[in-house]
Enzyme design. Structure first.
Site, short mmCIF file in Angstrom:
data_model
loop_
_atom_site.label_atom_id
_atom_site.label_comp_id
_atom_site.label_asym_id
_atom_site.label_seq_id
_atom_site.Cartn_x
_atom_site.Cartn_y
_atom_site.Cartn_z
N HIS A 158 -26.96 21.71 -7.21
CA HIS A 158 -28.29 21.95 -7.55
C HIS A 158 -28.77 22.97 -6.13
O HIS A 158 -28.39 22.63 -4.99
CB HIS A 158 -28.97 20.73 -7.38
CG HIS A 158 -30.43 20.81 -7.67
ND1 HIS A 158 -31.45 20.94 -6.67
CD2 HIS A 158 -31.20 20.30 -8.89
CE1 HIS A 158 -32.83 21.04 -7.28
NE2 HIS A 158 -32.43 20.57 -8.49
N ASP A 182 -24.65 13.98 -3.35
CA ASP A 182 -25.97 14.23 -3.93
C ASP A 182 -25.95 13.06 -5.17
O ASP A 182 -25.18 13.68 -6.08
CB ASP A 182 -26.28 15.54 -4.23
CG ASP A 182 -27.44 15.92 -5.14
OD1 ASP A 182 -28.03 14.62 -5.54
OD2 ASP A 182 -27.99 16.78 -5.34
N GLN A 230 -28.31 12.83 -9.87
CA GLN A 230 -28.00 12.73 -11.55
C GLN A 230 -26.88 11.44 -11.69
O GLN A 230 -26.68 11.14 -12.72
CB GLN A 230 -27.49 14.11 -11.86
CG GLN A 230 -28.50 15.07 -11.74
CD GLN A 230 -29.63 14.81 -12.76
OE1 GLN A 230 -29.63 14.07 -13.56
NE2 GLN A 230 -30.71 15.74 -12.68
N LYS A 249 -35.89 9.64 -11.08
CA LYS A 249 -34.68 9.63 -12.01
C LYS A 249 -34.22 8.35 -12.34
O LYS A 249 -33.38 8.18 -13.22
CB LYS A 249 -33.61 10.47 -11.39
CG LYS A 249 -34.14 12.33 -11.10
CD LYS A 249 -33.10 13.08 -11.26
CE LYS A 249 -33.36 14.19 -10.18
NZ LYS A 249 -34.38 15.22 -11.16
N CYS A 266 -32.42 24.90 -11.72
CA CYS A 266 -32.19 24.95 -10.26
C CYS A 266 -30.69 24.73 -10.02
O CYS A 266 -30.40 24.21 -8.99
CB CYS A 266 -32.91 23.64 -9.73
SG CYS A 266 -34.62 23.51 -10.02
N1 C6P Z 1 -33.01 17.88 -10.48
C1 C6P Z 1 -33.55 18.57 -13.06
O1 C6P Z 1 -34.23 18.98 -13.84
P1 C6P Z 1 -35.72 16.00 -6.12
O2 C6P Z 1 -36.33 17.07 -6.68
O3 C6P Z 1 -35.59 15.93 -4.52
O4 C6P Z 1 -35.88 14.60 -6.71
O5 C6P Z 1 -34.22 16.21 -6.86
C2 C6P Z 1 -33.62 17.42 -6.49
C3 C6P Z 1 -32.25 17.42 -7.21
C4 C6P Z 1 -31.05 17.32 -6.08
N2 C6P Z 1 -29.78 17.23 -6.94
C5 C6P Z 1 -29.62 17.17 -8.16
C6 C6P Z 1 -28.15 17.03 -8.69
C7 C6P Z 1 -30.70 17.26 -9.17
O6 C6P Z 1 -30.52 17.34 -10.33
C8 C6P Z 1 -32.06 17.27 -8.44
C9 C6P Z 1 -33.15 17.25 -9.52
C10 C6P Z 1 -34.05 18.16 -11.79
O7 C6P Z 1 -32.12 18.91 -12.94
C11 C6P Z 1 -35.29 18.73 -11.13
S1 C6P Z 1 -34.96 20.44 -10.78
#
Ligand code: C6P
Length: 404
Positions: free
Chosen positions: A121, A198, A201, A224, A362
């Site tokens: 991401h 990270d 997910q 999430k 993203c």
């Molecule tokens: N992905 C998606 O639709 P935040 O925004 O900080 O809560 O998470 C960022 C983030 C970081 N790593 C991974 C693997 C992610 O999937 C995400 C967030 C969402 O896939 C929103 S872009």
């Protein structure tokens, strides 16, 4: 198996209509929905004990502090951290990653190497690029193959005493691939490098035990995990968190302040400057209670079954291609219809009350790898049903007939 009919009663939003149709919410990888137990926690906080924490002698402040620190303990236990000093409350995954990237600035020099995976991401690419710009370190990439699986050989062969950091997502948001993080962590450690995983997910779908993984840093977002937005946690090994400098300066993160010198608070508060998202942190704890009440193993088993049913249903559609065919996947299906722009399919599905995400998610390098502008991504949660998968498959077939 889960009693999904009962579970769905906990989620008020799942009973609304969108464009005259019952909502089918399949954008869980972007954000999950919130059960009334978590909504009640938020209402209760603002109705009964809204106050700043760690500051006041008054009852409300003490109640809020207790609830916030209880949430930290829940997060610590859920993720198997050794103690609460290793749990930094953040606004989400992005902040956790940036905190670590900032912290490593003084530990790197020109010629050092940082590895990231090809399926990150943007939040796990851009902060490291910025770190490289600050320090002169070089960013290297663990490649992936057509199936959406990481190829570890170039990484293993490329490791050296210049390798300082390795970053990888536990699960790819664009493809659903579950990455071999155990092997990546061991390999990186054998070269003396620190590892950040990270977990944004992965956490909604499986349990990750920090001590068993022996990982140095792990980041998650509450939204999430059936929790609110603007809350999350960074796990860091105590030895690393002690070494890293504070991320931001301000109230709460200090021990003593004079104009000559400031000393910092003990962990975890050293990394928590300013008034945090108190309600969000408490609600994050309530969300973990909710998920554990159902059981992460039960959730994983149900979602695996839903994933295989959805994969089979979608592959029956003419001209549909799925991106990400790894043997180990979470309940994410990224796909396209031949000759059709993903955005058009997403727009038509929305008219039918079906929420999916379209675009690069993203994760632009993943789209570049496949030479596509983006995909349609259906991401399933434990509260989704086979009937909803049927509505998706019918909707995609209808879109195909209209657009091709
Ligand atoms: N992905 C998606 O639709 P935040 O925004 O900080 O809560 O998470 C960022 C983030 C970081 N790593 C991974 C693997 C992610 O999937 C995400 C967030 C969402 O896939 C929103 S872009």
């Amino acid at each position: 198996m889960l009693d999904v009919t009962e579970i769905r009663k906990d989620f008020p939003i799942l009973h609304r209509q969108v464009n005259g149709q019952p909502l089918v919410y399949l954008d869980n990888a972007a954000t999950s929905q919130t059960p009334r137990q978590v909504i009640d926690t938020i209402v209760d906080y603002y109705s009964r004990y809204n106050a700043n924490i760690h500051r006041g002698v008054h009852t409300l402040s003490q109640e809020a502090t207790d609830a916030y620190e209880q949430a930290r303990i829940k997060i610590q236990k859920h993720f198997g951290a050794a103690n609460t000093r290793e749990i930094i409350m953040t606004s989400g995954t992005t902040e956790g990653i940036n905190l670590v990237a900032q912290g490593f600035t003084g530990f790197l020099e020109t010629g050092d190497e940082i590895w990231v995976s090809a399926m990150e991401h943007h939040s796990n690419i851009v902060p490291w690029q910025m770190l490289c710009e600050r320090t002169g370190a070089r960013l290297r990439v663990i490649p992936m193959n057509e199936e959406g699986v990481l190829v570890l050989e170039p990484f293993k062969e490329g490791l050296s005493d210049r390798t300082k950091l390795v970053f990888c997502n536990h699960v790819s948001n664009a493809l659903g691939t579950v990455n071999p993080i155990e092997e990546i962590i061991q390999t990186a450690h054998s070269a003396g490098a620190a590892v950040l995983i990270d977990g944004a997910q992965a956490a909604p779908h499986m349990r990750a035990d920090m001590q068993k993984l022996d990982v140095d840093f792990y980041t998650v977002s509450a939204h999430k995990l059936c929790g609110p937005t603007g809350a999350g946690a960074l796990y860091g090994k105590e030895e690393w968190l002690k070494k890293l400098p504070p991320y931001q300066g301000g109230g709460e993160m200090i021990s003593e302040v004079t104009f000559e010198k400031t000393t910092y608070a003990a962990l975890p508060h050293k990394f928590e400057a300013g008034t945090p998202n108190i309600c969000g942190g408490i609600a994050f704890g309530a969300a973990l209670d909710y998920l554990n009440g159902i059981g992460m193993d039960q959730i994983a088993a149900y979602e695996a079954e839903l994933l295989s049913y959805a994969t089979e249903s979608l592959l029956a559609i003419e001209g549909l291609k799925i991106y990400g065919q790894a043997a180990r996947k979470t309940s994410v299906i990224s796909f396209n219809l031949e000759g059709v722009h993903p955005y058009d399919v997403g727009t038509l599905l929305d008219k039918m009350g079906i929420a999916v995400r379209t675009g690069h998610h993203c994760a632009q390098p993943v789209m570049d790898f496949y030479k596509i502008p983006g995909t349609i991504r259906a991401s399933f949660s434990f509260y989704n049903t086979r009937e909803e998968v049927d509505r998706l498959a019918q909707g995609v077939e209808k879109a195909r007939q209209m657009l091709s």
